[in-house]
Write a protein that holds these residues in place. Sequence first.
Motif, PDB file in Angstrom:
ATOM      1  N   LEU A  42       0.755   6.248  -4.724  1.00 30.63           N
ATOM      2  CA  LEU A  42      -0.194   5.518  -3.882  1.00 30.63           C
ATOM      3  C   LEU A  42       0.342   4.146  -3.530  1.00 30.63           C
ATOM      4  O   LEU A  42       0.244   3.709  -2.371  1.00 30.63           O
ATOM      5  CB  LEU A  42      -1.533   5.393  -4.611  1.00 30.63           C
ATOM      6  CG  LEU A  42      -2.632   4.589  -3.898  1.00 30.63           C
ATOM      7  CD1 LEU A  42      -2.900   5.138  -2.506  1.00 30.63           C
ATOM      8  CD2 LEU A  42      -3.911   4.581  -4.737  1.00 30.63           C
ATOM      9  N   LEU A  43       0.948   3.465  -4.489  1.00 33.09           N
ATOM     10  CA  LEU A  43       1.493   2.133  -4.226  1.00 33.09           C
ATOM     11  C   LEU A  43       2.612   2.205  -3.187  1.00 33.09           C
ATOM     12  O   LEU A  43       2.690   1.369  -2.285  1.00 33.09           O
ATOM     13  CB  LEU A  43       2.017   1.522  -5.532  1.00 33.09           C
ATOM     14  CG  LEU A  43       1.954  -0.003  -5.642  1.00 33.09           C
ATOM     15  CD1 LEU A  43       0.516  -0.498  -5.632  1.00 33.09           C
ATOM     16  CD2 LEU A  43       2.658  -0.476  -6.910  1.00 33.09           C
ATOM     17  N   ASN A  44       3.483   3.210  -3.296  1.00 34.24           N
ATOM     18  CA  ASN A  44       4.568   3.369  -2.322  1.00 34.24           C
ATOM     19  C   ASN A  44       4.027   3.661  -0.929  1.00 34.24           C
ATOM     20  O   ASN A  44       4.583   3.192   0.079  1.00 34.24           O
ATOM     21  CB  ASN A  44       5.511   4.491  -2.760  1.00 34.24           C
ATOM     22  CG  ASN A  44       6.389   4.098  -3.934  1.00 34.24           C
ATOM     23  OD1 ASN A  44       6.582   2.912  -4.207  1.00 34.24           O
ATOM     24  ND2 ASN A  44       6.925   5.075  -4.633  1.00 34.24           N
ATOM     25  N   ALA A  45       2.953   4.438  -0.858  1.00 36.01           N
ATOM     26  CA  ALA A  45       2.341   4.719   0.441  1.00 36.01           C
ATOM     27  C   ALA A  45       1.807   3.438   1.064  1.00 36.01           C
ATOM     28  O   ALA A  45       1.991   3.178   2.264  1.00 36.01           O
ATOM     29  CB  ALA A  45       1.221   5.745   0.284  1.00 36.01           C
ATOM     30  N   ILE A  46       1.153   2.610   0.256  1.00 40.53           N
ATOM     31  CA  ILE A  46       0.618   1.340   0.761  1.00 40.53           C
ATOM     32  C   ILE A  46       1.742   0.434   1.240  1.00 40.53           C
ATOM     33  O   ILE A  46       1.622  -0.261   2.255  1.00 40.53           O
ATOM     34  CB  ILE A  46      -0.217   0.649  -0.339  1.00 40.53           C
ATOM     35  CG1 ILE A  46      -1.484   1.463  -0.623  1.00 40.53           C
ATOM     36  CG2 ILE A  46      -0.578  -0.782   0.054  1.00 40.53           C
ATOM     37  CD1 ILE A  46      -2.249   1.007  -1.850  1.00 40.53           C
ATOM     38  N   ALA A  47       2.867   0.454   0.517  1.00 38.93           N
ATOM     39  CA  ALA A  47       4.003  -0.408   0.858  1.00 38.93           C
ATOM     40  C   ALA A  47       4.761   0.051   2.093  1.00 38.93           C
ATOM     41  O   ALA A  47       5.583  -0.686   2.635  1.00 38.93           O
ATOM     42  CB  ALA A  47       4.960  -0.481  -0.323  1.00 38.93           C
ATOM     43  N   GLY A  48       4.522   1.292   2.537  1.00 37.25           N
ATOM     44  CA  GLY A  48       5.260   1.820   3.669  1.00 37.25           C
ATOM     45  C   GLY A  48       6.569   2.467   3.284  1.00 37.25           C
ATOM     46  O   GLY A  48       7.441   2.665   4.133  1.00 37.25           O
ATOM     47  N   LEU A  49       6.729   2.804   1.995  1.00 36.55           N
ATOM     48  CA  LEU A  49       7.974   3.408   1.510  1.00 36.55           C
ATOM     49  C   LEU A  49       7.935   4.932   1.522  1.00 36.55           C
ATOM     50  O   LEU A  49       8.919   5.568   1.149  1.00 36.55           O
ATOM     51  CB  LEU A  49       8.270   2.919   0.081  1.00 36.55           C
ATOM     52  CG  LEU A  49       8.456   1.416  -0.075  1.00 36.55           C
ATOM     53  CD1 LEU A  49       8.738   1.058  -1.530  1.00 36.55           C
ATOM     54  CD2 LEU A  49       9.584   0.910   0.819  1.00 36.55           C
ATOM     55  N   ASP A  50       6.822   5.498   1.912  1.00 38.50           N
ATOM     56  CA  ASP A  50       6.679   6.953   1.977  1.00 38.50           C
ATOM     57  C   ASP A  50       6.596   7.363   3.439  1.00 38.50           C
ATOM     58  O   ASP A  50       5.554   7.179   4.081  1.00 38.50           O
ATOM     59  CB  ASP A  50       5.421   7.398   1.220  1.00 38.50           C
ATOM     60  CG  ASP A  50       5.315   8.908   1.093  1.00 38.50           C
ATOM     61  OD1 ASP A  50       5.966   9.617   1.879  1.00 38.50           O
ATOM     62  OD2 ASP A  50       4.581   9.383   0.200  1.00 38.50           O
ATOM     63  N   PRO A  51       7.671   7.930   3.995  1.00 38.79           N
ATOM     64  CA  PRO A  51       7.674   8.252   5.427  1.00 38.79           C
ATOM     65  C   PRO A  51       6.684   9.343   5.810  1.00 38.79           C
ATOM     66  O   PRO A  51       6.360   9.497   6.996  1.00 38.79           O
ATOM     67  CB  PRO A  51       9.120   8.709   5.676  1.00 38.79           C
ATOM     68  CG  PRO A  51       9.619   9.181   4.348  1.00 38.79           C
ATOM     69  CD  PRO A  51       8.945   8.300   3.344  1.00 38.79           C
ATOM     70  N   VAL A  52       6.198  10.094   4.830  1.00 39.85           N
ATOM     71  CA  VAL A  52       5.251  11.167   5.129  1.00 39.85           C
ATOM     72  C   VAL A  52       3.855  10.616   5.415  1.00 39.85           C
ATOM     73  O   VAL A  52       3.080  11.204   6.163  1.00 39.85           O
ATOM     74  CB  VAL A  52       5.209  12.180   3.956  1.00 39.85           C
ATOM     75  CG1 VAL A  52       4.156  13.247   4.188  1.00 39.85           C
ATOM     76  CG2 VAL A  52       6.580  12.831   3.770  1.00 39.85           C
ATOM     77  N   VAL A  53       3.536   9.471   4.817  1.00 37.52           N
ATOM     78  CA  VAL A  53       2.220   8.845   5.035  1.00 37.52           C
ATOM     79  C   VAL A  53       2.313   7.955   6.280  1.00 37.52           C
ATOM     80  O   VAL A  53       3.036   6.968   6.297  1.00 37.52           O
ATOM     81  CB  VAL A  53       1.793   8.023   3.804  1.00 37.52           C
ATOM     82  CG1 VAL A  53       0.438   7.363   4.059  1.00 37.52           C
ATOM     83  CG2 VAL A  53       1.727   8.912   2.570  1.00 37.52           C
ATOM     84  N   SER A  54       1.580   8.311   7.298  1.00 38.84           N
ATOM     85  CA  SER A  54       1.712   7.648   8.597  1.00 38.84           C
ATOM     86  C   SER A  54       1.058   6.273   8.609  1.00 38.84           C
ATOM     87  O   SER A  54       0.227   5.941   7.753  1.00 38.84           O
ATOM     88  CB  SER A  54       1.080   8.520   9.688  1.00 38.84           C
ATOM     89  OG  SER A  54      -0.329   8.574   9.517  1.00 38.84           O
ATOM     90  N   ASP A  55       1.423   5.488   9.611  1.00 39.22           N
ATOM     91  CA  ASP A  55       0.825   4.163   9.783  1.00 39.22           C
ATOM     92  C   ASP A  55      -0.685   4.258   9.982  1.00 39.22           C
ATOM     93  O   ASP A  55      -1.436   3.357   9.579  1.00 39.22           O
ATOM     94  CB  ASP A  55       1.447   3.446  10.984  1.00 39.22           C
ATOM     95  CG  ASP A  55       2.852   2.947  10.692  1.00 39.22           C
ATOM     96  OD1 ASP A  55       3.216   2.861   9.504  1.00 39.22           O
ATOM     97  OD2 ASP A  55       3.593   2.647  11.646  1.00 39.22           O
ATOM     98  N   SER A  56      -1.140   5.343  10.580  1.00 37.70           N
ATOM     99  CA  SER A  56      -2.572   5.488  10.831  1.00 37.70           C
ATOM    100  C   SER A  56      -3.370   5.669   9.548  1.00 37.70           C
ATOM    101  O   SER A  56      -4.595   5.499   9.542  1.00 37.70           O
ATOM    102  CB  SER A  56      -2.821   6.686  11.756  1.00 37.70           C
ATOM    103  OG  SER A  56      -2.390   7.894  11.148  1.00 37.70           O
ATOM    104  N   ALA A  57      -2.673   5.981   8.440  1.00 36.55           N
ATOM    105  CA  ALA A  57      -3.345   6.142   7.148  1.00 36.55           C
ATOM    106  C   ALA A  57      -3.448   4.829   6.388  1.00 36.55           C
ATOM    107  O   ALA A  57      -4.224   4.721   5.442  1.00 36.55           O
ATOM    108  CB  ALA A  57      -2.605   7.177   6.292  1.00 36.55           C
TER     109      ALA A  57
END
Length: 222
Positions: A42-57
């Motif tokens: 979750l922290l990586n998604a918030i940081a933008g380090l997970d390319p699978v989780v889009s900016d819209s999320a």
Amino acid sequence: MLELRITGRDFTQPVLGGIATVVEAGDRICLLGPSGIGKTTLLNAIAGLDPVVSDSAIIGRRALRIGYLFQEHRLLPWRSLTANIELVGVSPREAEEYLARVGLAGYGHYLPDQLSLGMARRAALARCLAIKPQLLLLDEPFASLDPVMANELKQLIVAILDANPAMAMICVTHDGGDAATLANRLWYLDGKPAQLLWDGATEEQGLVESLLETLRSPERAD
């Protein structure tokens, strides 16, 4: 400041479920949950380090300056501490000032491998601060530190947040005591796939430990 609209994240099997919440300026959030539940994911998604989780999320992320203190200090071992901090775009003098701010005055010429783990984490924190973050992400910053060093780093983070009241923080930890010291808000992640089972303020004295006892109880899982 930041709005989370995560619909899920899979790694061959579901890890994160739907997560919808908002992070406001000045929030001091401690993120707890069982080991391996997906807190760092979750922290990586918030940081933008997970390319699978889009900016819209993660709405608002692109407009934020984010500092991320990883479990590993991730300082370049062949560069001095001053040179490591200069990499984020500050002058040598400014780099020395940030080192002094975390209690490492006079250590600018040291290489990362010449430091203890606690000192290396403080140097990495200085690098985070050098970008003047609006959101500070901390992934188990006190892990593997002895109690004295952990408390010193904890008090340093409190002082930094007190000096920058608009700065938001999300800190992954396993220790309710960390949340009691650092947080004004608690996230508790659990389930398969993991969701925020708790997202609320922690101002009430003793709330953290009693809440965690309830959230961690086997009866709740039933």
